[in-house]
Design an enzyme around this catalytic site. Structure first.
Site, PDB file in Angstrom:
ATOM      1  N   SER A 166      -8.095  -5.841 -10.752  1.00  0.00           N
ATOM      2  CA  SER A 166      -6.930  -5.306 -11.075  1.00  0.00           C
ATOM      3  C   SER A 166      -6.094  -6.603 -11.551  1.00  0.00           C
ATOM      4  O   SER A 166      -5.191  -6.375 -12.244  1.00  0.00           O
ATOM      5  CB  SER A 166      -6.212  -4.728  -9.663  1.00  0.00           C
ATOM      6  OG  SER A 166      -6.592  -3.246  -9.530  1.00  0.00           O
ATOM      7  N   LYS A 174       0.730  -1.233   0.033  1.00  0.00           N
ATOM      8  CA  LYS A 174      -0.024   0.113  -0.088  1.00  0.00           C
ATOM      9  C   LYS A 174       1.165   1.308  -0.045  1.00  0.00           C
ATOM     10  O   LYS A 174       1.962   0.989   0.467  1.00  0.00           O
ATOM     11  CB  LYS A 174      -0.904   0.012   1.240  1.00  0.00           C
ATOM     12  CG  LYS A 174      -2.305   0.860   1.061  1.00  0.00           C
ATOM     13  CD  LYS A 174      -3.224   0.254   0.124  1.00  0.00           C
ATOM     14  CE  LYS A 174      -4.666   0.715   0.425  1.00  0.00           C
ATOM     15  NZ  LYS A 174      -5.419  -0.438  -0.145  1.00  0.00           N
TER      16      LYS A 174
END
Ligand code: GLU
Length: 432
Positions: A361, A111
């Site tokens: 994704s 992240k």
């Protein structure tokens, strides 16, 4: 403004660790695996120097965390938000590891974030922050290393700029370096609505399991990409969405809100910029309230789709919903989780409920690598299949171990990670 790891703790990473620790006793897991999983593999920090429209330089702290890459290259979004800090991004990367493991896609967790308020920037400044992020992090990112995507207040325009920056740095055309891109730059059909659609599939399955009908009432906190599209799907399917909110406030209407017109009003903005429009200004006949009041409404289903730490020990006892679908990452604190469990509330955890985004994704990355593109129908069909499989595996694990759906989800993910670690060979091989 600088990141200081322990200085800006918010308890979000502790919350993540408290969640997984509940699962250890149901699975044979050695202490080395626990050590690996509880510490992020790598953390990169940078100060992004950006020339603002007034000619001055502003410096924005930026971070990228690779949590774990046992199952493949790391994967996860980049958020732009004034409150971004290391402790939170660590937790978000940890959740990505489990989200990918539960969805059974070949990625680890990562992240990133920039501590910036994108609403205070011009479009040119936003582009510069986005490009500066990629410039700072390019060595730690790559289609077979770490693949970013959108998150809070980032979007496909920003992903397009970042991909372009990466390709200029590496002097190669590499669309698979980032997902959630514009379709004309190699993005996937269906990626924009994927988080919400995945959440909708899970909602639909749970409604079936619990034997609920179409008259149930639903409140959604947050009207970003996930919350808005979830509201639209539910509305289109004939469910009654009685409350929605954004950062300005919440709107409630007993007989259900006109989601189509609210979404349309909220979408009227400069392409690439987050919407500054307050949805309360476009909810005719609705009662205005705060985000906190929305959480405690007398509804059947509550869908947190904003930020972390929304359902806490302070308000968990007042929650009236029977079912919570965590479309946001980490909306429920560890204390609140215990309270909700005692109250008999079914909580579909973030690592399952919002995994539709990273699943599509993955489809985008596959299409980029393959150089061949699928239709929206293909994408939706494949997403539905994946979500149904994850849901039924988690549901089965929940029944088998008599645990919460969150612990059950961790068990499904842990099993995959543990098997991968074992397949690579552990220390016990050396001692044999
Ligand atoms: N930011 C999204 C999430 O939290 C998507 C991540 C991705 O697509 O890599 O799941």
């Amino acid at each position: 403004m600088v990141f200081v790891m322990d200085h800006c703790k918010t308890g979000v990473y502790d919350n993540a660790l408290a969640q997984i620790r509940k699962a250890y006793k149901f699975i044979e897991i050695d202490e080395n695996t626990v050590k690996l999983l509880e510490s992020p593999k790598e953390i990169f920090m940078a100060s992004l120097a950006v020339r603002m429209d007034n000619g001055k330089i502003n410096v924005f702290p930026a971070i990228r965390v690779h949590h774990n890459d046992i199952l493949g290259p790391t994967k996860g979004g980049i958020r732009f938000h004034p409150d971004v800090h290391a402790d939170e991004v660590k937790a978000l990367s940890f959740w990505m590891t489990f989200k990918c493991a539960i969805a059974n896609i070949p990625f680890g967790g990562a992240k990133g974030g920039v501590a910036v308020n994108p609403k205070s920037l011009s479009l040119r400044e936003l582009e510069h922050v986005s490009r500066a992020y990629m410039e700072a992090m390019a060595d730690f990112i790559g289609p077979d290393k770490d693949i970013p995507a959108p998150d809070v207040y980032t979007n496909e325009t920003i992903m397009g700029w970042m991909m372009d920056e990466y390709n200029q740095i590496t002097r190669k055309q590499n669309p698979a370096v980032i997902t959630g891109k514009p379709i004309n730059l190699g993005g996937s059909q269906g990626r924009r609505v994927a988080t919400a659609l995945g959440g909708y599939y899970v909602f639909r399955e749970l409604v079936k399991e619990l034997g609920l009908d179409k008259n149930i009432t639903i409140a959604i906190q947050g009207f970003g990409n996930a919350g808005k599209n979830m509201a639209k799907f539910l509305h289109e399917e004939g469910y009654k969405v009685v409350a929605v909110s954004d950062s300005h406030g919440a709107a409630y209407k007993k007989d259900g809100l006109d989601i189509t017109s609210i979404a349309k009003a909220k979408d009227a903005r400069v392409k690439g910029m987050p919407s500054k429009i307050s949805l309360c200004d476009h909810c005719e006949g609705a009662t205005e309230m705060t985000n906190d009041t929305l959480l405690e409404l007398d509804v059947d289903v509550l869908i947190p789709a904003a930020l972390e730490n929304q359902i806490t020990k302070e308000n968990a006892n007042n929650i009236k919903a029977k079912m919570i679908i965590e479309l946001a990452n980490g909306p429920t604190t560890k204390e609140a989780d215990e309270i909700l469990k005692k109250k008999g509330v079914t909580v579909v955890p973030d690592i399952l409920a919002n995994s539709g985004g990273v699943i599509v994704s993955y489809f985008e990355w596959v299409q980029n690598k393959y150089g061949m593109y699928w239709t929206e129908d293909d994408v939706f069909k494949k997403l539905e299949e994946k979500m149904m499989t994850s849901f039924s595996q988690v549901f089965h694990s929940m029944k088998k171990h008599k645990v919460s759906m969150r612990t059950a989800a961790y068990l499904v993910g842990l099993k995959r990670i543990k098997e991968a670690i074992e397949a690579k060979g552990g220390h016990e091989w050396l001692s044999k």
